[in-house]
Every structure is written in structure tokens, then in C-alpha cells.
Write an enzyme that holds these catalytic residues in place. Structure first.
Site, PDB file in Angstrom:
ATOM      1  N   PHE A 106       0.873  -1.168   0.000  1.00 16.09           N
ATOM      2  CA  PHE A 106       0.000   0.000   0.000  1.00 16.09           C
ATOM      3  C   PHE A 106       0.914   1.224   0.000  1.00 16.09           C
ATOM      4  O   PHE A 106       1.914   1.254   0.724  1.00 16.09           O
ATOM      5  CB  PHE A 106      -0.919  -0.004   1.222  1.00 16.09           C
ATOM      6  CG  PHE A 106      -1.913   1.130   1.189  1.00 16.09           C
ATOM      7  CD1 PHE A 106      -3.055   1.024   0.412  1.00 16.09           C
ATOM      8  CD2 PHE A 106      -1.683   2.294   1.884  1.00 16.09           C
ATOM      9  CE1 PHE A 106      -3.956   2.083   0.339  1.00 16.09           C
ATOM     10  CE2 PHE A 106      -2.577   3.356   1.815  1.00 16.09           C
ATOM     11  CZ  PHE A 106      -3.721   3.243   1.045  1.00 16.09           C
ATOM     12  N   ASP A 173       1.952  -5.088   8.208  1.00 10.06           N
ATOM     13  CA  ASP A 173       0.817  -4.182   8.092  1.00 10.06           C
ATOM     14  C   ASP A 173      -0.434  -5.046   7.921  1.00 10.06           C
ATOM     15  O   ASP A 173      -0.575  -5.762   6.927  1.00 10.06           O
ATOM     16  CB  ASP A 173       1.016  -3.255   6.886  1.00 10.06           C
ATOM     17  CG  ASP A 173      -0.147  -2.271   6.715  1.00 10.06           C
ATOM     18  OD1 ASP A 173      -1.274  -2.578   7.158  1.00 10.06           O
ATOM     19  OD2 ASP A 173       0.070  -1.205   6.120  1.00 10.06           O
ATOM     20  N   TYR A 198     -10.637   0.821  10.677  1.00 11.74           N
ATOM     21  CA  TYR A 198     -11.859   1.303  10.003  1.00 11.74           C
ATOM     22  C   TYR A 198     -12.283   0.446   8.826  1.00 11.74           C
ATOM     23  O   TYR A 198     -13.280   0.740   8.184  1.00 11.74           O
ATOM     24  CB  TYR A 198     -11.725   2.765   9.584  1.00 11.74           C
ATOM     25  CG  TYR A 198     -10.524   3.136   8.743  1.00 11.74           C
ATOM     26  CD1 TYR A 198     -10.476   2.835   7.383  1.00 11.74           C
ATOM     27  CD2 TYR A 198      -9.456   3.811   9.300  1.00 11.74           C
ATOM     28  CE1 TYR A 198      -9.381   3.184   6.615  1.00 11.74           C
ATOM     29  CE2 TYR A 198      -8.347   4.170   8.534  1.00 11.74           C
ATOM     30  CZ  TYR A 198      -8.313   3.856   7.199  1.00 11.74           C
ATOM     31  OH  TYR A 198      -7.230   4.210   6.448  1.00 11.74           O
ATOM     32  N   LYS A 199     -11.542  -0.592   8.517  1.00 11.62           N
ATOM     33  CA  LYS A 199     -11.927  -1.475   7.412  1.00 11.62           C
ATOM     34  C   LYS A 199     -12.774  -2.615   7.983  1.00 11.62           C
ATOM     35  O   LYS A 199     -13.900  -2.401   8.411  1.00 11.62           O
ATOM     36  CB  LYS A 199     -10.672  -1.957   6.686  1.00 11.62           C
ATOM     37  CG  LYS A 199      -9.880  -0.804   6.031  1.00 11.62           C
ATOM     38  CD  LYS A 199      -8.641  -1.331   5.324  1.00 11.62           C
ATOM     39  CE  LYS A 199      -7.730  -0.196   4.858  1.00 11.62           C
ATOM     40  NZ  LYS A 199      -8.272   0.552   3.728  1.00 11.62           N
ATOM     41  N   ARG A 343     -12.789  -3.516  -7.004  1.00 10.95           N
ATOM     42  CA  ARG A 343     -12.564  -4.260  -5.759  1.00 10.95           C
ATOM     43  C   ARG A 343     -13.892  -4.480  -5.054  1.00 10.95           C
ATOM     44  O   ARG A 343     -14.708  -3.563  -4.919  1.00 10.95           O
ATOM     45  CB  ARG A 343     -11.695  -3.449  -4.786  1.00 10.95           C
ATOM     46  CG  ARG A 343     -10.260  -3.346  -5.126  1.00 10.95           C
ATOM     47  CD  ARG A 343      -9.432  -2.957  -3.890  1.00 10.95           C
ATOM     48  NE  ARG A 343     -10.054  -1.914  -3.065  1.00 10.95           N
ATOM     49  CZ  ARG A 343      -9.544  -1.500  -1.903  1.00 10.95           C
ATOM     50  NH1 ARG A 343      -8.441  -2.039  -1.409  1.00 10.95           N
ATOM     51  NH2 ARG A 343     -10.135  -0.545  -1.225  1.00 10.95           N
TER      52      ARG A 343
END
Lengths: 368, 368
Positions: A106, A173, A198-199, A343
């Protein structure tokens, strides 16, 4: 699994929990209490009625979901800031010369690694996970557990072992794996880990991130962001920095209490959840979507069809942005990542088999 | 001035707005909307419906209160993290050897300066503001505008001028002055400033901090925390960091949206407020408290009786902790700072002359 606990809007199939988790129903009421009572009525007294210790307490709640025993995870700051802390601490005093990053990282991880490289004089080397070539020059390895673009998952046990065999610590990560996969940080002797909440953890937009520093690394963990919240005695207001002996030394400044307590509330939906069950449910949902999409369209699925993998299906699609706009207009919310990837994330707690079928059908209507 | 806009609990005299500002009445309802509608219903779409630009938009709202034109203030992270960004950027590439910090600094500023010193090889020198001795060795000066302990205020014009005369940039920490004093960052050509929004700005517990980087410094401002939110094209997901040309380069990771939008709501009470009027009101309130305390007790007031000063009165009191506990038990909320200081803050927006008199009377009853 627990869809009744979430507020999913009427007519929406939400397949973007890998970007922003859905809202647990009880969070709004809890935040009324936090705002009106804790802030409004108790005012400054709330700092000694639970606020001060919240980052460690909530860290422990996340720790349970990622295989970390108590006292090793603390919540606060953003993932980017926590990557910075972990990398800087990992390379402190090293005589080695390079930081190794997986090349499909990322972006923010790579950007922060670059900054750490510039500050410390280390070179950053981007490498394919299948040939990391960790060696005696490697000061630290920074790896994304699940690739945000494809959903491919790295083998944490294997790669942590490779790093340790070469005498290098590893920073994982977990942004795209926390909340979908049974992670075993303690068992695999991971050195450091970071992630967002938050995912899949559905902690709210931009909810505070977390950092894991195992017990045996804490005494030597030097936080480059030596803010007063990480001090051994913050309210002694001492002139020099003397870090807390435990995980609190990874704290920096005063945390965003409202965002943090929304996360705390949101984590209630994870109480008593067995991550093995979540994991199997996610595998089933992604397998179903793969089958439907393959049956109904000729699109290329780039997420590897192997186990383990992340809880998403990424699809190559030339006109990805417009297709996603049309999907969203028809109530199927995913996202796209440039240049050509659609996605779809499958949060096991609130996505159903019916959602999966209907989403594939609507996608087929658009692209066929 | 605007007490009717705040929720102050019945029976409480709140003199701790210099630590945690009181709750504006409308914030709870606004946060219901943010949580239920923006997060719950709009979900990921909210990022393109106002969330992404919020840090700059809210930064501009704070900018108006501290004398900064638009496009120079951004909100996010904690004050500690912003001190780190500002100091690292200020000393980047310097050939000078020292960081000068005011010796009575709020601890976190000094701790962060120490870390920056260690990372960059610079020495940190703590100096009295009256004799800073800024010279050709000085790489940067870090100053607290208002002393958190005593309420003494430094002369921003004079000291910024001193620093510039010696060729050194200055970083001002506005934590205890933003929201009480008409600050003139642009006019005084301040190099960098940081501050929190949860004290006199009443943005909520641990609300995001801010950083000011003036237009002419932005092109050379190198953010050591080079997170993806500061990228020129964050969603291009490029492999290398290319900072935004403007103030957004001071951003790092995904911001805590709930805390940030509570701050945004809270700032409504500052709409159309004239900082000159706030300032005069604050001076009057602190003068009244000084008079009452001097008349009713023999306690020593350590806040200087001069103008300018911060909006607080600090009192030396041997048994400060117990006296404050008793004050709070009787409804007068201030705080204490070790070893022997009682602190009372006077937020002009919601503290009244009646509060001031009653607080002094209760203090007198306790100590006499």
C-alpha cells in the site's frame, strides 16, 4: 453472521467493508452518551474516568482478534504514523544498510519507508514477496499481510521465519487482514505490527490505528514521536522524556477520544466472535462471488484462487471507474483502484450469500 | 459572551476550558447526522462528499481565528505529531547546530525537540524567553505562546523578530492562546505554528490538532511523516511520494473523521466572533478573579498581572491537589499542575462574571 447488528441502508449491497466498515447499530446511541454525558456533563473529569487508559484497553480488544496477549497493542494515530514508529524503532542503532518493502505495498507504507530511509541513511529496496532476498544487509522488512489491490495474502509464518533467519525484524501491516483472518502475532513471534481499525473492524471513518509491540521488545522500543502520552508519568510534567515501561510508550499525543470511543463501541460486535468461523465464512463468500462472476461474465479475476487469501475479489475491467459508478448507482457499493481494478470486499459479519449473488448479477448486467 | 450556545451542567462553574473546552449544545445532534447518515447511509461515498477535504476546510476555519489567510492551516494528528513535522521541516538541511526551546515549555514540545535533536544530530538548548540568545548556531526556535502553568504570554512579534534577525525560523505552539487572543501569524511572518483544538476552541476531547505553514514556506516544507494523505494524487496510488503543492502536504494518514467533524460542528460557535472582543472579555474575567482572590484569600497568584497574558489564573497552593478535589466536589472545576499550582481558565464564550465571583468565594471558604 451478525447482520442484524449493523445498519445497512435499504437497497444497498455493501461490498466495501475492506475500505470503510459498515455502522454497527448501537454506535450512534453510545456516542450520544459519550458526547452528552462524558464530554458535556463530566467534562475534564472523564479523563480519570476511563479516557486516559482507553488506548491500551481498546488495544487489548483488538489484540484478541489478532493473536496478541494483553498489554501489547495500543490504539492511536494513523497507520502511516504507526508505520513510522515501528520502522524507526526497528532500525534504531542498526549497522545494516537496507529496508526491504514488498513491492506491491500500500503506497503509504512505501512513502513512510522512504522517509525513514532518508532520515537514517538506509536504502529502501522494493522486492517481490516470492524473492525478498532478506540478508545480512537487511535492517528491517516491512510487509503487507494482504495486498490491497489483489487480495493476495502473504505467508506470515514463512516470511517472518525468513527474516528472523537473516537476523532482521519484520513489521507487518494488517490493514487488510485484521478482522477477517485468524492472525497469530504472538505465536509467530512477529516483531512489530500495525493496522487500521476502520476497514473490516468497522471502527468508523478514519478510526484510530493500532500498533503491536510484543512484551520482549518493549523495553528497547524507542518511539521517535516521544509525546507526553507515552511518558512514564505524564502528569508529573517532567522536563525530560522517560518512557512508560510498557506498551503505552508507543502513544504520542492526546488521542481523538470521540473517534476512539466510537471504535470501542463498534468493537462490541466482535465480542465472542471466533475468528476461525469468520475466516471460513469469508472464504465461502469470496468463493461464491468468484463462481457467480465466472459463470455470468468473462471478466478476469486477479485475486488468487488459493487459500489463504484476503476477503476480497478484485477484477480487471478496462472501464473500471465507470463500471463502479454504475454499480453504485444500482446499489452495489465496491470501489475501484487505478488503473483498471474493481474491488469487492466481503465482510463476513454483515455480507450474505444473497448479497453476493445479486451483486454478481448486477455486475453482469452492466458489463455484458 | 455566548453561554446560551453551551451545555454547562447545572451547578457547575467550569474554569477548565484551557484544558478541555465545554460542549456546544448542537454538537450531539450534528454527530448523530454524521454517524447515522454520513457513515451509516452514505458509507464510503462520504469520502467524496466532504470528508476528504475536511482537514483543509476546517483548517481555514481555525486560520481565521489565528490570523492566517486561507490555504495555510490544516487539521489532523496531535499537537505532538505536528511539533515533530514542523521542527523536522524547519531544520532540514541546516548547517546550524542547535534547537532552542523555551525552558518552561509544555513537556511534549521539549520531548519531541529532544527526539528531533537525536535524529538530526542537533543539540537542544532550553533557555529563558527573556534571554533566548538566538544566534548563528540556532537552527530553529520552538516557543509556547502562553505558558501552560503560569499563563504568562510571550511577545510573538518581538521574539519572531529576534529569531529572524539571527536567520532562524520559529515554531509557535498556540495550544493555550488559540481562541483567546487575536493572533497575527501572517502579519508577523511566523514560520510555523501548531496547536490543539480541544482547549479554548472547544472542539472536543482530544480533537485533532492543527499546523500552520505559510504559503511561501510550503514548496520547501518536507513532511517527515510522508503519508499518502499528503500526496499530490493520493488515489493514483503511485509508488513514490510526490507531495501536494499546498498545505495538504502537511497531512499524513487517514484522519479521525468523527473527531474532526465534531470539531467542525463545535467551531460554529466561533462564527462571526471578533477575537478583539473575546480578548477584552478574557482580560476582564481574569482581572475580576484576581481581585476577588486577592480580597478573599492570601494565596499567591503566579500569573503575571500584565497585558498581554493568557486567559488563566494560576495560584500557588501547598495542598493543590486536595484543594482542587474539594473545589470540584463543590462544583468549581479547574485543575492542578504539580507540584503546587491551581489553574483556572476563563473561556470568554461561556464563563460569566457571576461564575468568577462564586468560584473565588468557594476557593476562599476552602483555604481559609
Amino acid at each position: 453472521m451478525r447482520r442484524e447488528l449493523f445498519d445497512i441502508p435499504e437497497g444497498v449491497i455493501y461490498l466495501d467493508g475492506n475500505s470503510l466498515g459498515a455502522l454497527p447499530k448501537h454506535v450512534a446511541a453510545r456516542m450520544q452518551e459519550v458526547i452528552s454525558h462524558q464530554w458535556g456533563t463530566r467534562l475534564i473529569r472523564s479523563w480519570s474516568e476511563g479516557w486516559w487508559e482507553a488506548p491500551q484497553r481498546i488495544g487489548d480488544r483488538i489484540g484478541r482478534l489478532i493473536g496478541a496477549a494483553e498489554g501489547q497493542v495500543v490504539v492511536g494515530d494513523s497507520t502511516s504514523v504507526n508505520v513510522f514508529k515501528a520502522l524507526m524503532a526497528a532500525v534504531k542503532g542498526t549497522t545494516r544498510s537496507e529496508i526491504v518493502v514488498d513491492e506491491s505495498t500500500f503506497p503509504t507504507d512505501g512513502y513512510i519507508a522512504q522517509s525513514v530511509g532518508e532520515l537514517t541513511g538506509l536504502k529502501v529496496r522494493a522486492a517481490q514477496p516470492s524473492s525478498l532476498d532478506i540478508n545480512e544487509d537487511t535492517a528491517v522488512v516491512l510487509l503487507n499481510h494482504v495486498d490491497y489491490r489483489t487480495g493476495a495474502m502473504l505467508d506470515m509464518a514463512e516470511l517472518t521465519g525468513q527474516a528472523h533467519a537473516a537476523g532482521a525484524p519484520v513489521v507487518w501491516d494488517l490493514c487488510h487482514s485484521a478482522g477477517v483472518i485468524p492472525i497469530r502475532l504472538d505465536e509467530l513471534q512477529v516483531d512489530y505490527a500495525v493496522g487500521c481499525s476502520y476497514k473490516f473492524l468497522n471502527g468508523g471513518p478514519g478510526a484510530p490505528a493500532f500498533i503491536y509491540v510484543p512484551k520482549h521488545k518493549q523495553a528497547t522500543f524507542e518511539n521517535p514521536l516521544s509525546g507526553w502520552n507515552g511518558h512514564r508519568a505524564p502528569f508529573a510534567m517532567e522536563a525530560s522524556y522517560d518512557p512508560d515501561p510498557g506498551i503505552a510508550r508507543a502513544r504520542v499525543g492526546t488521542p481523538d477520544i470521540l473517534s476512539m470511543l466510537a471504535l470501542d463501541a463498534a468493537l462490541d460486535v466482535w465480542d465472542d466472535v471466533d475468528m476461525q468461523v469468520v475466516w471460513k465464512c469469508g472464504l465461502s463468500l469470496t468463493a461464491q462471488f468468484r463462481t457467480h462472476v465466472t459463470r455470468l461474465t468473462s471478466l478476469e479475476i486477479i485475486t488468487p484462487d488459493e487459500i489463504p487469501r484476503g476477503n476480497q475479489i478484485s477484477i480487471r475491467c478496462a472501464d473500471a471507474k465507470n463500471v463502479m459508478d454504475e454499480l453504485i448507482a444500482r446499489g452495489v457499493i465496491g470501489d475501484h483502484r487505478p488503473p483498471d481494478v474493481l474491488r469487492f470486499g466481503f465482510a463476513p459479519l454483515y455480507v450474505t450469500s444473497g448479497d453476493v449473488l445479486r451483486a454478481a448479477e448486477i455486475l453482469a448486467e452492466i458489463v455484458n
